[in-house]
Design a protein around this motif. Structure first.
Motif, mmCIF file in Angstrom:
data_model
loop_
_atom_site.group_PDB
_atom_site.id
_atom_site.type_symbol
_atom_site.label_atom_id
_atom_site.label_comp_id
_atom_site.label_asym_id
_atom_site.label_seq_id
_atom_site.Cartn_x
_atom_site.Cartn_y
_atom_site.Cartn_z
ATOM 1 N N VAL A 50 40.959 42.560 33.907
ATOM 2 C CA VAL A 50 39.917 41.276 34.067
ATOM 3 C C VAL A 50 40.754 40.139 33.876
ATOM 4 O O VAL A 50 40.194 39.161 34.625
ATOM 5 N N CYS A 51 41.888 39.922 33.115
ATOM 6 C CA CYS A 51 42.405 38.533 33.115
ATOM 7 C C CYS A 51 43.009 38.300 34.501
ATOM 8 O O CYS A 51 42.755 37.272 34.877
ATOM 9 N N TYR A 52 43.720 39.072 35.425
ATOM 10 C CA TYR A 52 44.143 38.777 36.690
ATOM 11 C C TYR A 52 42.892 38.455 37.567
ATOM 12 O O TYR A 52 42.962 37.497 38.482
ATOM 13 N N SER A 53 41.653 39.353 37.355
ATOM 14 C CA SER A 53 40.696 38.891 38.267
ATOM 15 C C SER A 53 40.041 37.445 38.048
ATOM 16 O O SER A 53 39.593 36.733 38.831
ATOM 17 N N LEU A 54 39.989 37.222 36.717
ATOM 18 C CA LEU A 54 39.572 35.744 36.259
ATOM 19 C C LEU A 54 40.534 34.614 36.762
ATOM 20 O O LEU A 54 40.246 33.614 37.081
ATOM 21 N N ALA A 55 41.887 34.869 36.579
ATOM 22 C CA ALA A 55 42.741 33.905 37.074
ATOM 23 C C ALA A 55 42.733 33.607 38.471
ATOM 24 O O ALA A 55 42.791 32.644 39.151
ATOM 25 N N ALA A 56 42.229 34.967 39.332
ATOM 26 C CA ALA A 56 42.240 34.688 40.571
ATOM 27 C C ALA A 56 41.075 33.999 41.344
ATOM 28 O O ALA A 56 40.987 33.338 42.148
ATOM 29 N N SER A 57 39.930 33.950 40.264
ATOM 30 C CA SER A 57 38.837 33.588 40.687
ATOM 31 C C SER A 57 38.770 32.071 40.204
ATOM 32 O O SER A 57 37.662 31.308 40.475
ATOM 33 N N TYR A 58 39.585 31.407 39.361
ATOM 34 C CA TYR A 58 39.745 30.269 38.936
ATOM 35 C C TYR A 58 39.933 29.372 39.837
ATOM 36 O O TYR A 58 40.450 29.502 40.742
ATOM 37 N N ALA A 59 39.187 28.131 40.014
ATOM 38 C CA ALA A 59 39.476 27.129 41.098
ATOM 39 C C ALA A 59 40.783 26.390 41.041
ATOM 40 O O ALA A 59 41.338 25.957 41.882
#
Length: 85
Positions: free
Chosen positions: A56-65
């Protein structure tokens, strides 16, 4: 992909540590050439956004602008995001 994100997180973490150490150094003297460049570095800071599972952390980091990275935090992963002032 996961290894690349991990390496990016490590690199960004090292940048934060090095940036904090270099912030106390004196600024260089102004150039005598009289350049007309007005580019400046954006002021900002790393903000803790929460602890998540690794995926989840890596997914959120990748989706952050903007810039973001994950780092281990006990049994969870801490997400840090760059916020400009």
């Amino acid at each position: 992909m996961r290894a690349r994100l991990l390496l990016t997180g490590i690199t960004l973490g090292a940048t934060v540590l090095v940036g904090g150490a270099t912030a106390a150094q004196a600024a260089p003297a102004p150039s005598q050439a009289g350049t007309t460049s007005t580019a400046t570095a954006a002021a900002g800071r790393w903000v803790y956004d929460g602890s998540y599972s690794e995926s989840v952390c890596y997914s959120l980091a990748a989706s952050y602008a903007g810039p973001a990275y994950c780092t281990p935090n006990g049994s969870k992963w801490a997400l840090f995001i760059w916020v400009e002032d």
